[in-house]
Write a protein that holds these residues in place. Structure first.
Motif, PDB file in Angstrom:
ATOM      1  N   CYS A  70     110.207  97.215  -0.869  1.00 55.52           N
ATOM      2  CA  CYS A  70     110.053  97.858  -2.169  1.00 55.52           C
ATOM      3  C   CYS A  70     108.984  97.152  -3.001  1.00 55.52           C
ATOM      4  N   ILE A  71     109.055  95.844  -3.051  1.00 54.18           N
ATOM      5  CA  ILE A  71     108.076  95.078  -3.834  1.00 54.18           C
ATOM      6  C   ILE A  71     106.666  95.295  -3.301  1.00 54.18           C
ATOM      7  N   GLU A  72     106.507  95.259  -1.984  1.00 53.75           N
ATOM      8  CA  GLU A  72     105.186  95.444  -1.395  1.00 53.75           C
ATOM      9  C   GLU A  72     104.647  96.845  -1.674  1.00 53.75           C
ATOM     10  N   ALA A  73     105.535  97.846  -1.643  1.00 52.53           N
ATOM     11  CA  ALA A  73     105.116  99.219  -1.918  1.00 52.53           C
ATOM     12  C   ALA A  73     104.608  99.352  -3.349  1.00 52.53           C
ATOM     13  N   LEU A  74     105.293  98.723  -4.281  1.00 53.41           N
ATOM     14  CA  LEU A  74     104.885  98.787  -5.687  1.00 53.41           C
ATOM     15  C   LEU A  74     103.596  98.004  -5.913  1.00 53.41           C
ATOM     16  N   LYS A  75     103.486  96.854  -5.277  1.00 54.62           N
ATOM     17  CA  LYS A  75     102.274  96.036  -5.438  1.00 54.62           C
ATOM     18  C   LYS A  75     101.033  96.738  -4.880  1.00 54.62           C
ATOM     19  N   SER A  76     101.226  97.624  -3.932  1.00 53.67           N
ATOM     20  CA  SER A  76     100.092  98.357  -3.373  1.00 53.67           C
ATOM     21  C   SER A  76      99.569  99.408  -4.352  1.00 53.67           C
ATOM     22  N   GLN A  77     100.380  99.734  -5.356  1.00 56.96           N
ATOM     23  CA  GLN A  77      99.991 100.755  -6.328  1.00 56.96           C
ATOM     24  C   GLN A  77      99.327 100.173  -7.569  1.00 56.96           C
ATOM     25  N   ARG A  78      99.709  98.944  -7.951  1.00 58.18           N
ATOM     26  CA  ARG A  78      99.146  98.332  -9.158  1.00 58.18           C
ATOM     27  C   ARG A  78      99.346  96.819  -9.113  1.00 58.18           C
ATOM     28  N   ASP A  79      98.611  96.131  -9.948  1.00 55.97           N
ATOM     29  CA  ASP A  79      98.779  94.687 -10.087  1.00 55.97           C
ATOM     30  C   ASP A  79      99.824  94.411 -11.162  1.00 55.97           C
ATOM     31  N   TYR A  80     100.630  93.382 -10.964  1.00 51.40           N
ATOM     32  CA  TYR A  80     101.686  93.036 -11.910  1.00 51.40           C
ATOM     33  C   TYR A  80     101.412  91.677 -12.550  1.00 51.40           C
ATOM     34  N   ASP A  81     101.627  91.627 -13.862  1.00 50.43           N
ATOM     35  CA  ASP A  81     101.484  90.368 -14.581  1.00 50.43           C
ATOM     36  C   ASP A  81     102.670  89.450 -14.307  1.00 50.43           C
ATOM     37  N   MET A  97     110.031  84.921 -25.880  1.00 50.76           N
ATOM     38  CA  MET A  97     109.716  85.420 -24.549  1.00 50.76           C
ATOM     39  C   MET A  97     109.405  86.914 -24.608  1.00 50.76           C
ATOM     40  N   ALA A  98     110.155  87.647 -25.420  1.00 50.69           N
ATOM     41  CA  ALA A  98     109.893  89.078 -25.598  1.00 50.69           C
ATOM     42  C   ALA A  98     108.490  89.284 -26.158  1.00 50.69           C
ATOM     43  N   ASN A  99     108.111  88.460 -27.145  1.00 51.56           N
ATOM     44  CA  ASN A  99     106.768  88.554 -27.721  1.00 51.56           C
ATOM     45  C   ASN A  99     105.706  88.353 -26.647  1.00 51.56           C
ATOM     46  N   SER A 100     105.905  87.336 -25.816  1.00 51.02           N
ATOM     47  CA  SER A 100     104.942  87.017 -24.771  1.00 51.02           C
ATOM     48  C   SER A 100     104.824  88.149 -23.751  1.00 51.02           C
ATOM     49  N   LEU A 101     105.961  88.681 -23.321  1.00 52.98           N
ATOM     50  CA  LEU A 101     105.949  89.747 -22.316  1.00 52.98           C
ATOM     51  C   LEU A 101     105.356  91.043 -22.865  1.00 52.98           C
ATOM     52  N   SER A 102     105.475  91.247 -24.179  1.00 59.15           N
ATOM     53  CA  SER A 102     104.950  92.482 -24.771  1.00 59.15           C
ATOM     54  C   SER A 102     103.425  92.543 -24.704  1.00 59.15           C
ATOM     55  N   LEU A 103     102.794  91.410 -24.445  1.00 56.56           N
ATOM     56  CA  LEU A 103     101.328  91.353 -24.354  1.00 56.56           C
ATOM     57  C   LEU A 103     100.843  91.631 -22.933  1.00 56.56           C
ATOM     58  N   LYS A 104     101.776  91.785 -22.009  1.00 63.01           N
ATOM     59  CA  LYS A 104     101.413  92.013 -20.611  1.00 63.01           C
ATOM     60  C   LYS A 104     101.105  93.490 -20.377  1.00 63.01           C
ATOM     61  N   GLY A 105     100.549  93.775 -19.204  1.00 58.93           N
ATOM     62  CA  GLY A 105     100.242  95.155 -18.861  1.00 58.93           C
ATOM     63  C   GLY A 105     101.317  95.788 -18.003  1.00 58.93           C
ATOM     64  N   ASN A 106     101.596  95.195 -16.835  1.00 57.14           N
ATOM     65  CA  ASN A 106     102.580  95.747 -15.903  1.00 57.14           C
ATOM     66  C   ASN A 106     103.627  94.695 -15.543  1.00 57.14           C
ATOM     67  N   LEU A 107     104.875  95.111 -15.585  1.00 61.79           N
ATOM     68  CA  LEU A 107     105.984  94.222 -15.238  1.00 61.79           C
ATOM     69  C   LEU A 107     106.829  94.879 -14.150  1.00 61.79           C
TER      70      LEU A 107
END
Length: 235
Positions: A70-81, A97-107
């Protein structure tokens, strides 16, 4: 922002993301949450995703193959922060931590289940392990929903009034002050006069003092190492 959540029980996550602020965030094109059923990545006809632990002991363990696929399938579609694992032994989630994660693109969020996931998944894929408190849930689904909610509401444009998130509890290390709305008097209970004065600076100072008082009473641990006192002007 795209948040992909991997779970054994996707039904637990149907409600939280189809209502209120989280639904509006998706409608505005600001955030999207996609839930992935781990059983769809099982390697046998029985859709098995758990097995007994080596060495014995009670409880089942999430198997490495379905999670890795599952993880590999998702990683093939986009990059994750971040690839996050929700687990009781992770670092405790908080507002910073919420503040920091809100600045990310993909989780990506992997929900723990049973006794947890094979340790090799944690070693190979996980970049951050998070807990929402010192207690154990039946699975990481509700914890993942908490994290997603706390993060998405901080994305600019999600809330109608963006300053609302900036005045939440914990943003400045304090609990939020008391709040009131109409009517100004209810069964003899009155709103503090200062809030009706229209004097913005005095109101800001009053709110700060009340935040300090409330924090000292309810969460004194938040003030450890700080020299903040009620009555001190907010700068």
């Amino acid at each position: 922002m795209q948040i992909d959540i991997i779970t054994v029980v996707p039904g637990l996550l149907e409600g939280p993301f189809s209502h209120s602020i989280l639904k509006r965030a998706e409608e505005k094109g600001l955030a999207k949450v996609q839930v992935h059923n781990l059983r769809e990545y099982a390697t046998n006809k029985q859709k098995q995703v758990d097995d007994y632990a080596f060495g014995g002991g009670a409880g089942m363990v999430m198997m490495i193959e379905p999670v890795a696929r599952c993880i590999e399938a998702l990683k093939s579609q986009r990059d994750y922060d971040e690839i996050i694992y929700m687990t009781p032994d992770g670092e405790t989630f908080d507002q910073q931590m919420a503040n920091s994660l809100s600045l990310k693109g993909n989780l990506m969020i992997l929900c723990g289940h049973y006794k947890g996931v094979d340790e090799r998944i944690r070693q190979r894929y996980i970049t951050r392990e998070i807990s929402i408190g010192d207690f154990v849930l039946s699975g990481g689904e509700l914890a993942a929903a908490v994290v997603a909610d706390a993060v998405i509401r901080l994305i600019p444009g999600v809330l109608n009034d963006e300053t609302s998130a900036l005045t939440d509890s914990f943003q400045d290390g304090l609990l939020a002050p008391p709040i009131y709305t109409r009517p100004a008097e209810y069964e003899g209970m009155k709103v503090p006069d200062i809030l009706l004065s229209g004097h913005n600076e005095k109101i800001a100072n009053w709110r700060f003092e009340e935040s300090v008082r409330r924090t000292k009473k309810r969460r004194p641990d938040l003030l450890e190492g700080k020299n903040i006192e009620a009555g001190e002007k907010r700068k």
